[in-house]
Design an enzyme around this catalytic site. Structure first.
Site, PDB file in Angstrom:
ATOM      1  N   LYS A  52       0.805  -1.224   0.000  1.00  0.00           N
ATOM      2  CA  LYS A  52       0.000   0.000   0.000  1.00  0.00           C
ATOM      3  C   LYS A  52       0.839   1.276   0.000  1.00  0.00           C
ATOM      4  O   LYS A  52       0.387   2.325  -0.482  1.00  0.00           O
ATOM      5  CB  LYS A  52      -0.932  -0.002   1.204  1.00  0.00           C
ATOM      6  N   SER A 304       0.865  -9.637  -0.264  1.00  0.00           N
ATOM      7  CA  SER A 304       0.506  -8.222  -0.205  1.00  0.00           C
ATOM      8  C   SER A 304       0.861  -7.526   1.094  1.00  0.00           C
ATOM      9  O   SER A 304       1.054  -6.308   1.109  1.00  0.00           O
ATOM     10  CB  SER A 304      -0.992  -8.063  -0.487  1.00  0.00           C
TER      11      SER A 304
END
Length: 324
Positions: A52, A304
């Site tokens: 992110k 992720s």
């Protein structure tokens, strides 16, 4: 606004030296379990613990100075908040983050440690968080940074997949965690930027299958309920930009059960020696438990994030058969 190939390339140039070019991990033990060569992009080792930060940094790089000076606000269950908190600190901008009160405690504490103001009171889910953020934005004149449905955030997120395709050009398939869809949309754009023929497959928890519902409906649609151990995949529905890119690309979506996600999380820790959160394990869960994917094709995973609830990790190891 839809990101372009040029946007992805500009993001890659801008983020060089600002983010970690995370390693691509592999092991014979993992290949044997998955039934194919597996190459895992370890974004769990990224600044702030997830991919992110790529989108957050690039979005702030493209904001006008006055927008930064006004102060920033976002919504997140954790990883987007951490990424933007890291970026805001780098830019010297004030940040408010609206997070569900039930967010992973480690994520709440880490966001505050970056210096962000965290708002959780009365925030029962992601939908309530977005509503609260909009009220605060209007009241205080803040600049809202969307955690996933923003062209420049997507362009930044795309750099993770772009690096993977540069490092492993022989990949035939890429399994991408999906919720709001920023990482998925980024993977689609990175494939185009790299001129790759890799097949991009989205993976969601069965208890938070927003893309499945939305593709069936023909527009972004909230699933009937969101219940999953993968807290990082609990967006109320896919972002409109990301849904459009996925629909136009004809993306296939696979869903996996929570227990399979936890099993895959432990497998990644044991075979690759990296700590991942449940959201990062959905790709391996699909590869392991979906018979249609066990075809021997070289497959990429994007791990992720690694911001796991440590109690969950310990409890998961404790209850698995054969794990001491």
């Amino acid at each position: 606004m839809t990101p372009t190939i040029a946007d992805v390339r500009r993001a890659a140039d801008a983020l060089r030296g600002q983010v970690i070019r995370t390693p691509v991990l592999f092991s014979e033990a993992l290949d044997a379990l998955a039934g194919c060569p597996v190459f895992a992009k370890a974004e769990c080792l990224q600044h702030s613990g997830s991919f992110k930060v790529r989108g957050a940094l690039y979005r702030l790089l493209t904001l006008p100075p006055e927008a930064l000076a006004d102060g920033l606000i976002t919504v997140s269950a954790g990883n987007a908040a951490l990424g933007l908190a890291h970026a805001a600190r780098e830019f010297g901008a004030e940040l408010t983050v609206v997070m569900p009160a039930k967010a992973v405690p480690e994520k709440l504490a880490a966001v505050a440690a970056y210096g962000a103001t965290v708002v959780t009171e009365g925030v029962v889910d992601a939908a309530a968080a977005f509503a609260r953020a909009e009220r605060l934005r209007a009241e205080h004149g803040l600049t809202f940074v969307h955690p996933f449905d923003d062209a420049m955030v997507v362009a930044g997120a795309a750099t993770a997949t772009l690096e993977l395709l540069e490092d492993r050009p022989g990949l035939e398939r890429l399994l991408v965690p999906a919720s709001g869809g920023g990482l998925l949309a980024g993977a689609i754009m990175a494939k185009r930027a790299a001129g790759s023929a890799v097949e991009v497959v989205a993976v969601q928890p069965s208890g938070a299958a927003g893309f499945v519902v939305s593709l069936a409906a023909g527009e972004p649609t909230a699933p009937p309920a969101i219940r999953t151990v993968a807290d990082g995949l609990t967006a109320p529905m896919p972002g409109r930009l990301n849904f459009t890119l996925a629909a136009e690309a004809g993306i296939e979506v696979r869903t996996v059960h929570d227990q399979d996600i936890l099993d895959a999380m432990v497998t990644l820790v044991r075979t690759l020696r990296v700590v991942v959160e449940p959201s990062a394990a959905v790709g391996l869960a699909a590869l392991t438990y979906e018979p249609g994917l066990r075809d021997g094709r070289p497959t990429g995973l994007i791990l992720s994030g690694g911001n796991v609830n440590w109690r969950l990790l310990a409890d998961t190891f404790r209850v698995l058969p054969g794990v001491a």
